[in-house]
Design a protein around this motif. Structure first.
Motif, PDB file in Angstrom:
ATOM      1  N   GLY A  76      -8.693   1.962  13.105  1.00  0.00           N
ATOM      2  CA  GLY A  76      -9.546   3.101  12.759  1.00  0.00           C
ATOM      3  C   GLY A  76      -8.738   4.375  12.583  1.00  0.00           C
ATOM      4  N   ALA A  77      -7.737   4.566  13.454  1.00  0.00           N
ATOM      5  CA  ALA A  77      -6.897   5.776  13.361  1.00  0.00           C
ATOM      6  C   ALA A  77      -6.098   5.775  12.059  1.00  0.00           C
ATOM      7  CB  ALA A  77      -5.958   5.840  14.560  1.00  0.00           C
ATOM      8  N   ILE A  78      -5.557   4.618  11.672  1.00  0.00           N
ATOM      9  CA  ILE A  78      -4.787   4.540  10.419  1.00  0.00           C
ATOM     10  C   ILE A  78      -5.701   4.823   9.228  1.00  0.00           C
ATOM     11  CG2 ILE A  78      -3.386   3.039   8.940  1.00  0.00           C
ATOM     12  CD1 ILE A  78      -2.651   1.453  11.497  1.00  0.00           C
ATOM     13  N   CYS A  79      -6.880   4.215   9.255  1.00  0.00           N
ATOM     14  CA  CYS A  79      -7.815   4.416   8.139  1.00  0.00           C
ATOM     15  C   CYS A  79      -8.203   5.892   8.016  1.00  0.00           C
ATOM     16  CB  CYS A  79      -9.057   3.555   8.322  1.00  0.00           C
ATOM     17  SG  CYS A  79      -8.720   1.807   8.202  1.00  0.00           S
ATOM     18  N   SER A  80      -8.493   6.534   9.160  1.00  0.00           N
ATOM     19  CA  SER A  80      -8.852   7.964   9.126  1.00  0.00           C
ATOM     20  C   SER A  80      -7.716   8.785   8.541  1.00  0.00           C
ATOM     21  CB  SER A  80      -9.144   8.472  10.536  1.00  0.00           C
ATOM     22  OG  SER A  80     -10.291   7.887  11.017  1.00  0.00           O
ATOM     23  N   ALA A  81      -6.490   8.486   8.995  1.00  0.00           N
ATOM     24  CA  ALA A  81      -5.330   9.256   8.520  1.00  0.00           C
ATOM     25  C   ALA A  81      -5.144   9.080   7.013  1.00  0.00           C
ATOM     26  CB  ALA A  81      -4.076   8.807   9.267  1.00  0.00           C
ATOM     27  N   LEU A  82      -5.279   7.850   6.541  1.00  0.00           N
ATOM     28  CA  LEU A  82      -5.082   7.601   5.107  1.00  0.00           C
ATOM     29  C   LEU A  82      -6.192   8.246   4.279  1.00  0.00           C
ATOM     30  CD1 LEU A  82      -3.927   3.854   5.076  1.00  0.00           C
ATOM     31  CD2 LEU A  82      -2.588   5.827   4.373  1.00  0.00           C
ATOM     32  N   LEU A  83      -7.427   8.133   4.785  1.00  0.00           N
ATOM     33  CA  LEU A  83      -8.557   8.675   4.019  1.00  0.00           C
ATOM     34  C   LEU A  83      -8.526  10.203   3.950  1.00  0.00           C
ATOM     35  CD1 LEU A  83     -11.310   6.235   5.324  1.00  0.00           C
ATOM     36  CD2 LEU A  83     -10.574   6.466   2.948  1.00  0.00           C
ATOM     37  N   SER A  84      -7.774  10.824   4.846  1.00  0.00           N
ATOM     38  CA  SER A  84      -7.673  12.287   4.797  1.00  0.00           C
ATOM     39  C   SER A  84      -6.648  12.749   3.755  1.00  0.00           C
ATOM     40  CB  SER A  84      -7.287  12.833   6.173  1.00  0.00           C
ATOM     41  OG  SER A  84      -5.965  12.437   6.482  1.00  0.00           O
ATOM     42  N   GLN A  85      -5.918  11.790   3.156  1.00  0.00           N
ATOM     43  CA  GLN A  85      -4.913  12.128   2.151  1.00  0.00           C
ATOM     44  C   GLN A  85      -5.472  11.891   0.743  1.00  0.00           C
ATOM     45  OE1 GLN A  85      -1.613  13.049   2.826  1.00  0.00           O
ATOM     46  NE2 GLN A  85      -1.982  13.028   5.027  1.00  0.00           N
ATOM     47  N   ARG A  86      -4.822  12.523  -0.252  1.00  0.00           N
ATOM     48  CA  ARG A  86      -5.118  12.166  -1.647  1.00  0.00           C
ATOM     49  C   ARG A  86      -4.400  10.851  -1.912  1.00  0.00           C
ATOM     50  NH1 ARG A  86      -2.926  14.433  -5.427  1.00  0.00           N
ATOM     51  NH2 ARG A  86      -1.565  15.849  -4.314  1.00  0.00           N
ATOM     52  N   LEU A  87      -5.141   9.769  -2.175  1.00  0.00           N
ATOM     53  CA  LEU A  87      -4.509   8.453  -2.248  1.00  0.00           C
ATOM     54  C   LEU A  87      -3.802   8.215  -3.571  1.00  0.00           C
ATOM     55  CD1 LEU A  87      -7.250   6.288  -0.488  1.00  0.00           C
ATOM     56  CD2 LEU A  87      -5.057   7.006   0.428  1.00  0.00           C
TER      57      LEU A  87
END
Lengths: 295, 303
Positions: free
Chosen positions: A137-148
């Motif tokens: 969940g922490a990785i997903c949150s961190a990635l989703l906060s970036q412009r992918l």
């Protein structure tokens, strides 16, 4: 054929790197700087060339140097990117090897942002399949906060993992937000199946039993395309909803089907089938949050 | 490209000869080394040319080549992603049991995948599976042979495909190669850590072999742990339960058993089978089950 290759090794944490949010932030910052630096150098060369009025040999040498540097970095990125399919293939049957490749990949100081995001996405899947939902969940949150950027295609999978991890810990607000975002994404069939399972689980956890049963035949048909574990879980969730809304025959049918899928005729305890806690225990006091997909 | 055979009155899958001819025309091959090095050779040539001729062209040419190379590499990457997506589409169609559509798509895609071995292998597996499910067993066997020969025999994927080929052999009345292969696969799966899904698939294939060879007594002897063994197949375990019902309908035991008891067992297995899969679907996929579908009572679905 060697039968050893058919075995499923039990993963350990030894080769799987832990997620460090600060390190992730630092890495993405450096990756950004690298990309801007390449553009900056090219711009400077063009400006110098214009100011000098074009200097044949100097220009050619500068172009060559920039090109060689760019090529070296791109080749390193391409080498890392070429391990992504291998990592994906190994996630299922050799998680340790996959963890080793991910660890090796993300340890590079500077690399293409999209490739790094794809590596972290694989790390999230690895953590998720090992049951470490807090880390995934922490990785997903961190990635989703970036412009992918060009890694945008992994967004639905990140949202699915985030939603599931939040549902397990009872963070229904984040789970709801993930579901809303998933409804706005273009989904593959596998992602749509995952969305169906998560949405049903959310609805039943929140007490929206009627909404969960509104198109029960379609949901059951979709569940038949799922792997056995999620298929059983969805049947049990729908059986619970049917039981709570007084549809005893439907509830009994779905529960019998869930038992049969688990290889049993007699109804066992719910948590013996999937290892999940019973749905009723997740949220005994359903709230009144609206469901966006039914309104 | 060879056109996919279609009759005006409906879908007709290709014959074994057509599949063999098509695969011979479009074999998988490694990308040409010249084509792989061509962009770099071209860049070197143009830079050398620019350095030698000098003047205004020399300033512009290297940049143009660099951008052209970037464009070319970008195009190649997008092309591979597009083809990957198309193969994934064909896989989704197969998951949804839309076999004619999946078959058509993989048939059209194959010529474009010849230099991409992974995608070619995936597409060929799908082609074989579609033909198998559509009942074109001989054509499916041609595709299975090609795909199995192109992947490492130790991989779990090869094991799965060899099991599917066994089922196609059995359905095509080629009992001897099926039994030999099944014996080999059984020996290879004796490891205690073999995944349950592989054990389940093996058990199902063995059961189908017993039904196809009329060894119903052997089949019913395996009844006791069938539920637990086939469970990893998910919904598809229903086909196994239906085969067990079929075996109980046809078994002739040496000792005079109570026929009512055998019929009751057949009914119970059919009840379980039809709790997972409707009787019509069972009979359509496995024609041997038509009789059971016509005579035994099915489970009511209160959906």
């Amino acid at each position: 054929m060697n039968s050893h290759n058919l075995t499923t090794p039990h993963p350990t944490n030894a080769d799987v790197p832990d997620f460090d949010p600060r390190r992730f932030e630092r890495q993405t910052l450096l990756d950004n700087l690298y990309q801007w630096a390449v553009l900056g150098v090219i711009s400077v060369i063009v400006v110098i060339e214009m100011l000098m009025g074009g200097g044949g040999t100097t220009t050619t040498v500068l172009v060559f140097v920039v090109f060689a540097a760019w090529l070296a970095m791109s080749l390193a990125d391409a080498r890392t990117a070429s391990t992504l399919p291998q990592i994906s293939a190994q996630l299922g049957h050799d998680p340790n090897a996959a963890g080793g490749l991910i660890s090796q990949g993300i340890s590079r100081t500077v690399m293409n942002r999209a490739v790094r995001f794809e590596l972290y996405h694989r790390l999230a899947i690895l953590k998720h399949t090992k049951g470490d939902l807090v880390q995934s969940g922490a990785i997903c949150s961190a990635l989703l906060s970036q412009r992918l950027g060009s890694a945008e295609r992994v967004r639905p999978q990140l949202l699915v993992m985030l939603c599931e991890s939040r549902l397990v810990v009872g963070d229904y607000a984040t789970a709801y937000s993930s579901l809303v975002q998933l409804h706005g994404c273009k989904l593959s069939l596998a992602e749509m199946l995952q969305l169906t399972g998560l949405q049903t689980r959310y609805e039943v956890s929140m007490g929206y039993d009627a909404a969960a049963l509104r198109n029960v035949r379609q949901r059951v048909e979709l569940s038949e395309l799922m792997p056995t574990g999620p298929c059983i879980a969805l049947h049990q969730t729908l059986a619970l909803a049917a039981g709570r809304t007084g549809r005893a025959e439907l509830s009994a049918f779905l529960q019998s089907r869930a038992n049969l899928l688990a290889g049993r005729k007699e109804p066992p305890a719910v948590d013996e089938l999937t290892g999940d806690p019973p749905i009723v225990d997740i949220n005994p006091n359903p709230a009144t949050e609206p469901t966006p997909w039914n309104t | 490209m060879q056109q996919f055979p279609v009759k005006s009155d409906g879908f007709v899958p290709p014959t074994a000869g057509q599949v063999a001819g098509y695969l011979d025309s479009h074999p998988a091959r490694l990308p040409s080394r010249w084509m792989m090095w061509m962009p770099l050779i071209g860049v070197g040539f143009v830079i050398a040319l620019a350095a030698s001729i000098g003047g205004g062209v020399a300033q512009v040419l290297p940049w143009l080549v660099m951008f052209a190379l970037l464009g070319y590499l970008g195009y190649k990457g997008r092309r591979v992603r597009f083809l990957d997506k198309r193969v994934a589409d064909a896989h989704e169609l197969a998951m949804l049991r839309m076999m004619p559509a999946s078959l058509r798509l993989t048939w059209r895609l194959l010529p474009q995948l010849v230099t991409l071995p992974n995608l070619y292998g995936r597409a060929l597996s799908l082609l074989a599976l579609s033909l198998h499910i559509l009942g074109s067993h001989e054509a499916a066997l041609v595709a299975y042979d090609r795909v199995i020969s192109g992947i490492p025999s130790e991989s779990p994927m090869a094991f799965q495909l060899r099991l599917q080929r066994c089922l196609a052999w059995l359905a095509n009345d080629q009992i001897t190669p099926a039994e030999d292969e099944l014996r080999r696969l059984q020996n290879q799966s004796t490891d205690i850590q073999t995944p349950p899904a592989i054990i389940a698939a093996l058990r199902y294939t063995r059961l189908y072999q017993q039904v196809r060879t009329y060894h119903f007594a052997d089949a019913v002897e395996m009844e006791h742990d069938l539920l637990a063994t086939l469970a990893p197949l998910g919904i598809d375990a229903g086909y196994g339960y239906a085969l067990m019902a079929h075996s109980f309908l046809h078994v002739k035991v040496s000792e005079p058993e109570n026929p009512a008891k055998l019929l009751a067992s057949a009914k119970e297995w059919w009840r379980l089978a039809t709790m997972l899969i409707p009787p019509g679907d069972l009979a359509q996929r496995v024609p041997e089950l038509r009789e059971a579908a016509d005579t035994l009572p099915a489970t009511h679905w209160p959906l």
